[in-house]
Design an enzyme around this catalytic site. Structure first.
Site, short mmCIF file in Angstrom:
data_model
loop_
_atom_site.label_atom_id
_atom_site.label_comp_id
_atom_site.label_asym_id
_atom_site.label_seq_id
_atom_site.Cartn_x
_atom_site.Cartn_y
_atom_site.Cartn_z
N LYS A 214 0.88 -1.18 0.00
CA LYS A 214 0.00 0.00 0.00
C LYS A 214 0.91 1.22 0.00
O LYS A 214 1.44 1.63 1.03
CB LYS A 214 -0.89 -0.02 1.25
CG LYS A 214 -2.23 0.68 1.09
CD LYS A 214 -2.17 2.13 0.71
CE LYS A 214 -1.88 3.03 1.90
NZ LYS A 214 -1.67 4.45 1.48
N GLU B 31 9.60 1.63 10.86
CA GLU B 31 10.63 2.65 10.67
C GLU B 31 9.90 3.99 10.71
O GLU B 31 9.14 4.31 9.80
CB GLU B 31 11.35 2.45 9.33
CG GLU B 31 12.26 1.26 9.38
CD GLU B 31 12.93 0.97 8.06
OE1 GLU B 31 12.86 1.81 7.15
OE2 GLU B 31 13.50 -0.11 7.94
N GLU C 134 9.53 16.68 14.83
CA GLU C 134 10.00 16.42 13.46
C GLU C 134 9.30 17.37 12.50
O GLU C 134 8.07 17.35 12.38
CB GLU C 134 9.70 14.97 13.08
CG GLU C 134 10.24 14.59 11.73
CD GLU C 134 9.85 13.17 11.31
OE1 GLU C 134 8.67 12.80 11.44
OE2 GLU C 134 10.74 12.45 10.84
P1 NAD Z 1 2.35 8.55 7.31
O1 NAD Z 1 2.50 7.78 8.58
O2 NAD Z 1 1.33 9.63 7.27
O3 NAD Z 1 1.96 7.57 6.11
C1 NAD Z 1 2.77 6.47 5.75
C2 NAD Z 1 1.90 5.42 5.12
O4 NAD Z 1 0.99 4.93 6.09
C3 NAD Z 1 1.05 5.91 3.95
O5 NAD Z 1 1.03 4.92 2.95
C4 NAD Z 1 -0.32 6.09 4.57
O6 NAD Z 1 -1.37 5.96 3.65
C5 NAD Z 1 -0.33 4.95 5.56
N1 NAD Z 1 -1.26 5.09 6.69
C6 NAD Z 1 -1.69 6.23 7.27
N2 NAD Z 1 -2.56 5.94 8.27
C7 NAD Z 1 -2.67 4.58 8.33
C8 NAD Z 1 -3.40 3.69 9.15
N3 NAD Z 1 -4.19 4.11 10.12
N4 NAD Z 1 -3.25 2.36 8.93
C9 NAD Z 1 -2.43 1.91 7.96
N5 NAD Z 1 -1.74 2.71 7.13
C10 NAD Z 1 -1.84 4.05 7.32
O7 NAD Z 1 3.79 9.08 6.93
P2 NAD Z 1 4.20 10.04 5.72
O8 NAD Z 1 3.77 11.43 6.06
O9 NAD Z 1 3.75 9.42 4.44
O10 NAD Z 1 5.80 9.92 5.77
C11 NAD Z 1 6.62 10.72 6.52
C12 NAD Z 1 7.04 10.02 7.81
O11 NAD Z 1 7.75 8.82 7.52
C13 NAD Z 1 8.01 10.84 8.64
O12 NAD Z 1 7.65 10.80 10.00
C14 NAD Z 1 9.35 10.14 8.44
O13 NAD Z 1 10.29 10.33 9.46
C15 NAD Z 1 8.92 8.72 8.32
N6 NAD Z 1 9.97 7.92 7.66
C16 NAD Z 1 10.74 7.09 8.42
C17 NAD Z 1 11.76 6.32 7.84
C18 NAD Z 1 12.65 5.44 8.68
O14 NAD Z 1 13.37 4.65 8.10
N7 NAD Z 1 12.62 5.52 10.00
C19 NAD Z 1 11.96 6.42 6.47
C20 NAD Z 1 11.17 7.28 5.72
C21 NAD Z 1 10.16 8.02 6.34
#
Ligand code: NAD
Length: 512
Positions: free
Chosen positions: A198, A273, A406
């Site tokens: 997804k 992550e 962040e």
């Molecule tokens: P997000 O958590 O909003 O979304 C990530 C994914 O999760 C998307 O595909 C979204 O549709 C899905 N999602 C959202 N709510 C959900 C739910 N309730 N159930 C299942 N899936 C759900 O994150 P974002 O804004 O897309 O990405 C940025 C974040 O990702 C930042 O906090 C960043 O630090 C983190 N990140 C971490 C790493 C790492 O390796 N630690 C790497 C890249 C990004």
């Protein structure tokens, strides 16, 4: 960048490469890939994905919900038995074919990723190549995925072996989405798992390409399924589906908490992550020129939209003034521009909602009494999209929100420190614990600080340079579990103990 070719020519070449791809994308739209077929949502619903450069609609995207996830999870469950049992040599071969297919389309992937996410071409040009490397690395590890230990006892040989856990869900964010999703999908496939992916709703374009390239490369139908849609609909349904045995998730810490709760009734194994607020600590004895390069690179590359940026600069107070003055000049000179222009260092942020979030921190900084030394404004970039000025915040202290939260943009907060203990205390005084960077000529101190930092990954006198066999992951609110090398197999596989008797031990005799 090719030194022989003027920048403007490369910009034009990138635009010419993108034009027919965008035309095709608009005409075709983006469907789910389920059981080897591109399909619309069962509900018929779709949503639009727009470019952050100018807000033009790039494609209509199928909006998946629980029904589509069920279809994909069922396909993954059906494909699992044959994919699990296919020999490691054959699995290796087809995963290398995926890498070949990605390399063949690397330039197309790069320009589409720039247009869909706003990332500058200079960073995206190699993103697809890195994705191909992920596939090659794990392809070559297929043969050792089942490897285990022999732990003999007096009367038995005890061996451990690993078997793939089953169909898994992979949920990815929008930052460098193509490369990042292969980092999860390649080890899962190499382990013998089937996958329902997804991708993030703000960056569906290259996820669609990946699904198609994997199919073209000859991976059997149902082994990788991609369902587009929103987190609260498709994402949530994936985490709740009983056929899905584990969820590999990359995204925000708050979403990780939600996924843990959603997956609890079906006892999902999870690997997270998550976010970061990573310190780069610069001591006064460091090679300050190299440190400056690394500080600027780690927060202002990739629009600062990366999980491992050094978003807090901890600078020893004896050198603070001089270092900040050089840093200020470098930040002022950063080139904000069109993502396809090879001269661009910072492109538009991914989405207007994310732009609003980052801009709110300009006011947070001012209201808290910190100073905005550079930036702190939106930027009128080409196309009128979500551009901001790279921002440098000084005069901050460790408890301010700009030092704790962040921001996920080109936004650096500078905090001075006195000595080693002070630096460690400030560095650890956050909820997150993903990476830490330390600059000092004193190797003893470097090792002491590395030990003391509460973070999953530490670089000493270096920016983040990824080496695929090493463990990748965070502590505290930055994650659970580790990726990379054999660590990935620990997540995507079950470890089994098999005990072989030598036939010599005494078995208790009952009922005689
Ligand atoms: P997000 O958590 O909003 O979304 C990530 C994914 O999760 C998307 O595909 C979204 O549709 C899905 N999602 C959202 N709510 C959900 C739910 N309730 N159930 C299942 N899936 C759900 O994150 P974002 O804004 O897309 O990405 C940025 C974040 O990702 C930042 O906090 C960043 O630090 C983190 N990140 C971490 C790493 C790492 O390796 N630690 C790497 C890249 C990004």
């Amino acid at each position: 960048m090719d030194k022989a070719t003027p920048t403007s020519d490369l910009f034009q070449a990138n635009r010419e490469r993108a034009a027919p791809l965008l035309k095709q994308l608009r005409a075709d739209g983006i469907g789910h890939m389920i059981d080897g077929k591109t399909v619309p949502s069962i509900s018929g619903e779709s949503f639009e994905t727009k470019s952050p450069i100018d807000n033009t609609v790039l494609a209509s995207v199928a909006r998946g919900n629980a029904e589509d996830i069920d279809r994909a999870a069922t396909a993954a469950a059906l494909a699992f038995k044959s994919w699990r049992d296919i020999g490691a040599a054959m699995r290796r071969k087809v995963l290398h074919r995926v890498a070949d297919a990605i390399e063949d389309r690397a330039d197309d992937i790069a320009v589409l990723e720039c247009i869909d996410t706003g990332q500058a071409h200079r960073f995206m040009a190699k993103a697809a190549i890195r994705a191909a490397e992920n596939f090659r690395f794990f392809a070559d590890k297929c043969a050792e995925a089942r490897a285990g230990l022999n732990m003999p006892s007096e009367e038995h040989w005890n061996v451990s072996t690993r078997v793939p856990i089953g169909p898994v869900g992979v949920i990815t964010p929008w930052n460098t989405p193509f490369m990042l999703s292969t980092w999860k999908i390649a080890p899962a496939l190499a382990a013998g798992c089937t996958v329902v992916h997804k991708p993030a709703e703000w960056s569906p374009v290259t996820a669609d390409m990946l699904a198609k390239l994997v199919k073209e490369a000859g991976i059997p139908d149902g082994v990788l399924n991609t369902v587009h849609g929103f987190g609260e609909e498709a994402g949530k349904a994936l985490t709740e589906h009983p056929a899905i045995k584990a969820i590999g998730f990359v995204g925000e810490s708050a979403t990780g908490s939600a996924i843990m709760a959603q997956g609890a009734p079906t006892l999902k194994r999870v690997h997270f992550e998550l976010g970061g607020k990573n310190p780069v600590i610069v001591f006064d004895d460091a090679d300050l020129d190299r440190a400056l390069d690394a500080v600027v690179f780690m927060i202002y590359s990739l629009n600062g939209e990366r999980c491992t940026p050094s978003s807090r600069l901890l600078i020893q107070d004896s050198i603070a003034e001089k270092f900040i003055s050089k840093l200020t000049a470098r930040v002022q000179a950063l080139k904000v521009g069109h993502p396809l222009d090879p001269a661009t260092e910072i492109g538009p942020l991914i989405h207007e909602r994310h732009l609003d979030k980052v801009c709110r921190y300009f006011d947070v900084a001012r209201n808290e009494g910190a100073a905005i030394a550079v930036g702190g404004r939106t930027h009128a970039g080409p196309g009128g999209g979500h551009y901001i000025e790279p921002t440098l915040v000084t005069g901050a202290n460790a408890r301010m929100r700009v030092a704790q939260e962040e921001v996920f943009g080109p936004f650096l907060t500078v905090i001075p420190f006195r000595d080693e203990n002070d630096a460690i205390a400030i560095a650890n005084d956050v909820n997150y614990g993903l990476t830490g960077y330390v600059w000092t000529a004193d190797m003893g101190r470097a090792l002491r600080v590395a030990d003391a930092l509460e973070a999953g990954m530490i670089w000493l006198n270096s920016e983040n340079v990824r080496h695929l066999p090493t463990p990748f992951g965070g502590m505290k609110a930055s994650g659970i579990g580790r990726d990379g090398g054999d660590y990935s197999f620990d997540f995507y596989m079950e470890t089994k103990h098999v005990s072989l008797a030598r036939g010599t031990h005494r078995i208790q005799r009952l009922g005689i």
